[in-house]
Design a protein around this motif. Structure first.
Motif: not given
Length: 518
Positions: A434-442, A469-485
């Motif tokens: 979850d944290k990796a996904e969130f950082f990728g969205m950011l 740092w543990p998830v620094y290399d997470a791939p970018e991905q389009e932010p979902d609605e919850a993250t944009r909000n």
């Protein structure tokens, strides 16, 4: 045609028994969302089986059309008496707008009052005095049975309706229908509130003009949108404002933050209203801000958030507003009530038992004050949910320690403090994926906006309490609605802090844009 529910059959039986016992004007009380239109349709059908002419009265155009749809499903012929509709007085069932019938039959005497042995009055709590009462008095004098329908059998000031009705027929309560799954439960959050001290009270509620002056404040309006994004982003929502200008400004603020919002008030033209309702039903519109329009006569089950930005002392008004969000809908599990008006501590919860009475002298507020006190309403220090006193929060499970055991009245709606405490709970729930996904969205959001790479790192730290740092290399991905909000809520909070504590003027030539810091 939808089959009637057990409690609807019971309500019809109880009304019939009340009339059989000699009462000529029973008032049926059933919550918003209980299906009073279905009950009315069945009463009309049975009256026609006995060859009794029926008149159905409604105070609003939308309510006229609702009952017409029900009569269509029952294959019953009817006429409509309402501006913009071609009248036909031949059918023995007439569905009338109160204002239209009064204007044509009473004031201008252009038509005769339709014949009726049974008169039904929708939203009976507003049919006291004026046009509605003149019509009702006419049919009472003719010996007709008058049946009132309402979720809230009291005037705005809390007095009963005994000057019109002679028997109270109690249907199921909000709590009963919620337990049976016919309504969704409400979850309450108390937010920043306007100062109502000194605001005039007339007829049992705040004077609207004085109230509008207190609520139409940029900081309060920004708080409404900030909290909506944090708690309810993604939900279709009705926002109740204190005045027309206040509603427009709320709508503008939602739009400024990219939320599809509309405004509606009593002067909105019919065609524009239809367009707004069409956008709401298609999902194009997410938020509708209104003033004195959606307190009754609106049936839109997908709405799962109610924002109270209009302080009120009226139990009737409060229950009508919250009731707009309690109808069930596929996938809908609850309704959020975001209280920016102090309404919860003023009048309580929507599923409270109400000591309704026809007594036109006493007020429901006075009767409630004489009842044994319910446990105090508490505000969870972890997530901000409002609920009655108990050992733990029903939303997040947090133990109600001594520092949280306080009534809402003692709470200053320190939203930042509530948000910080909520973050601690949220962090414990997030796994590494979850944290990796969130950082990728950011990272994706930062690049799309042209921000420096450090922006994503800082925002991650704000939400997770640690560097990524543990998830620094997470791939970018389009932010979902919850993250944009969530990002939008952070930007609003940052802008409000900057507005409250402006920095010294920057040297000439330097530039600071809030979007790069939000």
């Amino acid at each position: 045609m939808t089959e009637l529910r057990d409690y609807q059959h019971r309500a019809i039986h109880d009304v019939r028994e009340t009339v059989s016992s000699g009462h000529r004007a029973p008032l049926l009380v059933a919550p918003t969302g209980s299906g009073k239109t279905a009950i009315a349709g069945e009463i009309i059908r049975r009256a026609r089986e006995r060859c009794q002419p029926v008149l159905f009265l409604a105070p609003r155009r939308e309510l006229v059309y609702q009952v017409c749809e029900r009569l269509d499903s029952l294959a019953l012929m009817y006429g409509i008496l309402m501006a913009g509709e071609a009248p036909s007085l031949l059918p023995s069932i007439q569905v009338a707008s109160i204002d239209t019938l009064h204007a044509r039959a009473v004031q201008r005497e252009k038509i005769a009052m339709p014949k009726a042995s049974v008169v039904m009055v929708d939203e009976a709590h507003i049919g006291i005095g004026g046009a509605a009462q003149a019509i009702i008095d006419h049919y009472k004098a003719q010996g007709a049975v008058v049946i009132g329908l309402t979720a809230t059998p009291a005037r705005t000031d809390g007095r009963g309706l005994g000057m019109v009705y002679d028997a109270l027929v109690q249907g199921p309560s909000v709590a009963e229908l919620t337990a049976q799954g016919y309504l969704v439960p409400a979850r309450y959050f108390s937010g920043m509130q306007p100062d109502t001290e000194g605001v005039k009270v007339q007829g049992g509620d705040y004077v609207q003009k004085d109230l509008a002056d207190r609520t139409d404040d940029p900081v309060l309006i920004g708080g409404v949108v900030e909290n909506w994004l944090r708690l309810a982003g993604g939900r279709q929502t009705f926002v109740f404002a204190a005045g027309v200008a206040h509603s427009r400004h709320l709508c503008d603020e939602f739009r400024r933050h990219g939320i599809a919002a509309d405004h509606i008030d009593g002067q909105t033209p019919i065609e524009e209203r239809r367009a707004i309702h069409g956008r709401l039903r298609s999902g194009e519109t997410q938020v509708v801000c209104n003033c004195q329009v959606y307190t009754y006569g609106v049936d839109y089950p997908p709405v799962s958030c109610i924002v109270l930005a209009c302080p009120t002392k009226s139990i009737t008004k409060y229950l009508q507003m919250v009731g707009r969000g309690l109808r069930t809908y596929p996938g809908k599990t609850d309704c959020l009530v975001l209280d920016h008006a102090g309404a919860i501590q003023e009048v309580g919860f929507a599923d409270d038992d109400q000591p309704w009475s026809l007594d036109g002298r006493g007020k429901i507020q006075e009767r409630k004050a004489q009842e044994p006190k319910e446990p105090k309403e508490l505000t969870c220090g972890e997530c901000g949910e409002v609920f009655r006193a108990r050992g733990e929060c029903p939303n997040c499970g947090a133990e109600m320690k001594a520092e949280y055991r306080k009534a809402i009245k003692e709470r200053d709606a320190e939203l930042a403090e509530i948000e910080r405490k909520a973050k601690d709970r949220e962090r414990r729930q997030w796994g590494e994926a979850d944290k990796a996904e969130f950082f990728g969205m950011l990272k994706h959001y930062a690049r799309s906006k042209g921000y420096k790479a450090g922006w994503a790192v800082k925002k991650y730290e704000v939400r997770m309490g640690a560097l990524p740092w543990p998830v620094y290399d997470a791939p970018e991905q389009e932010p979902d609605e919850a993250t944009r909000n969530w990002i939008k809520s952070q930007q609003i909070a940052w802008a409000k802090r900057k507005e409250s504590n402006p920095a010294p003027s920057a040297p000439q030539g330097s530039r600071h844009g809030w979007t790069n810091h939000g």
